[in-house]
Design a protein around this motif. Structure first.
Motif, mmCIF file in Angstrom:
data_model
loop_
_atom_site.group_PDB
_atom_site.id
_atom_site.type_symbol
_atom_site.label_atom_id
_atom_site.label_comp_id
_atom_site.label_asym_id
_atom_site.label_seq_id
_atom_site.Cartn_x
_atom_site.Cartn_y
_atom_site.Cartn_z
ATOM 1 N N ALA A 339 0.852 -1.203 0.000
ATOM 2 C CA ALA A 339 0.000 0.000 0.000
ATOM 3 C C ALA A 339 0.881 1.245 0.000
ATOM 4 N N TYR A 342 2.431 1.730 -3.393
ATOM 5 C CA TYR A 342 1.492 2.311 -4.368
ATOM 6 C C TYR A 342 1.385 3.821 -4.155
ATOM 7 N N GLN A 343 1.331 4.173 -2.844
ATOM 8 C CA GLN A 343 1.161 5.577 -2.489
ATOM 9 C C GLN A 343 2.368 6.404 -2.976
ATOM 10 N N ASN A 348 -1.126 1.916 -8.668
ATOM 11 C CA ASN A 348 -1.725 0.779 -7.971
ATOM 12 C C ASN A 348 -1.458 -0.476 -8.808
ATOM 13 N N GLY A 350 -2.185 -3.451 -8.077
ATOM 14 C CA GLY A 350 -3.310 -4.390 -7.975
ATOM 15 C C GLY A 350 -2.948 -5.769 -7.457
#
Ligand SMILES: Nc1ncnc2c1ncn2[C@@H]1O[C@H](COP(=O)(O)OS(=O)(=O)O)[C@@H](OP(=O)(O)O)[C@H]1O
Length: 352
Positions: A339, A342-343, A348, A350
């Motif tokens: 997470a 991704y940030q 993302n 997935g």
């Protein structure tokens, strides 16, 4: 009358002699080169980015990878030619240069596929094998590194891939010292399948290795904590490694490729890579086909390839069957790191 004819023949012979002299003189000068449009022709070829044409370039043609004898003998021939200084000045003679783009990881992410795909581009030249300069051979110096690069023309990108760079602590600073403008490519893949792929490779060389789950968890129990010291697990905490790179390089200098999408839609991923590298987008769907036997995209026959071409047997291996509970525990472990990744990257990926 006979006298006049003799004079005429002499005149013709003299004129022919003058013409011959001019041709010899001009053919040894840059003026001839330019007048005959050879220079324009070469420039056209390179501007056009046409694979077919650039492979058949007559003067500066080379075959094979770094260290290729044809290149060296070609160069020494050209070194002696009066055209050599002109060609060098125009950037039309290949020379080995330090890389200006690096494929730094991740191991088992799909780095070989990405390198093979991007090097189809006529403006990209890449070292065939992993060079490991910044981690293993740094003490050998930049000249050694340069010698391991393929010869390139002015404007062509020199690159190499060494997946261990992404995770080795000392590497970001060293890369920055050599070239703060370096463009960096990272192929990332679901860290759980990446770890299994990594393990599959190790176990293929050492069949007596314990089971995956015995190594992935402390005390060899899947109810124990995830063993973050085990390298196949450690590599997958991408955010930790990325943070070290971000101390030296801005995010805009790092391009992330999805290892999963590289399999499903290689053309789209390669298109983004070409844009990131500032290249004209040339590599497209027409370069790939899906090989159902291998279960992966492969390269179509092209000017540089004598036939259809898939990656070797060590790419796309079958993985051992791992218990679902084990997989789920590892997913739980990676989720917060993913997470954050991704940030920070703004992508993302997935991963479940
Ligand atoms: N087109 C194509 N053909 C074959 N394999 C492909 C392709 N695209 C991506 N992949 C995936 O690449 C995985 C190997 O990754 P790397 O090349 O980075 O491995 S290595 O670090 O250089 O050893 C390899 O991992 P495994 O499937 O575990 O073998 C593949 O899943």
């Amino acid at each position: 009358m006979f006298h006049q004819l003799k004079l005429f023949v002499l005149c013709v012979a003299f004129c022919a002699f003058i013409v011959c002299l001019s041709v010899i003189f001009l053919s040894n000068s840059d003026a001839f080169f330019v007048k005959n449009g050879i220079r324009q022709h070469l420039e056209q070829i390179y501007k056009h980015h046409d694979l077919k044409e650039s492979y058949s370039l007559p003067l500066i043609r080379w075959r094979g990878g770094p260290g290729n004898k044809v290149v060296e003998s070609g160069r020494s021939f050209l070194d002696q030619s009066p055209k050599y200084p002109f060609l060098r000045q125009q950037g039309l003679l290949p020379a080995r240069k330090l890389p200006n783009a690096l494929l730094i990881g991740v191991k088992k992410g799909g780095t070989r596929a990405l390198l093979e795909f991007i090097r189809l581009h006529p403006d990209v030249r890449a070292a065939g094998s992993e060079v490991h300069f910044f981690d293993r051979h740094y003490a050998k110096g930049y000249d050694w590194y340069r010698q391991n690069m393929p010869p390139t023309l002015e404007g062509q990108i020199t690159m190499e891939k060494t997946p261990s760079y992404f995770v080795m602590r000392e590497v970001p600073q060293r890369v920055y010292q050599m070239n703060p403008a370096m463009k960096l490519l990272v192929v990332v893949r679901d860290p759980v399948t990446r770890a299994i792929s990594d393990y599959t490779q190790v176990v293929s060389k050492n069949v007596s290795l314990p089971k995956f789950e015995d190594l992935a968890f402390r005390n060899g129990s899947q109810f124990g904590l995830v063993d973050t010291t085990w390298i196949p697990i450690k590599i997958g905490v991408y955010i930790r490694h990325l943070e070290r790179w971000l101390k030296y390089f801005p995010l805009k200098q790092i391009h992330f490729v999805s290892g999963e999408r590289l399999i499903v839609d290689p053309a789209a991923e390669i298109s983004n890579v070409q844009e990131f590298l500032g290249l004209k987008v040339i590599i497209s769907e027409k370069h790939f086909y899906f090989n159902t036997t291998k279960g992966f995209p492969c390269l179509k026959k092209s000017e540089g390839q004598s036939s259809h071409h898939c990656l070797g047997k060590t790419k796309g291996r079958s993985h051992p069957l791992i218990d679902n509970e084990v997989i789920e525990r590892l997913r739980e472990f990676y989720r917060p790191f993913n997470a954050r990744f991704y940030q920070v990257t703004g992508v993302n990926f997935g991963w479940p």
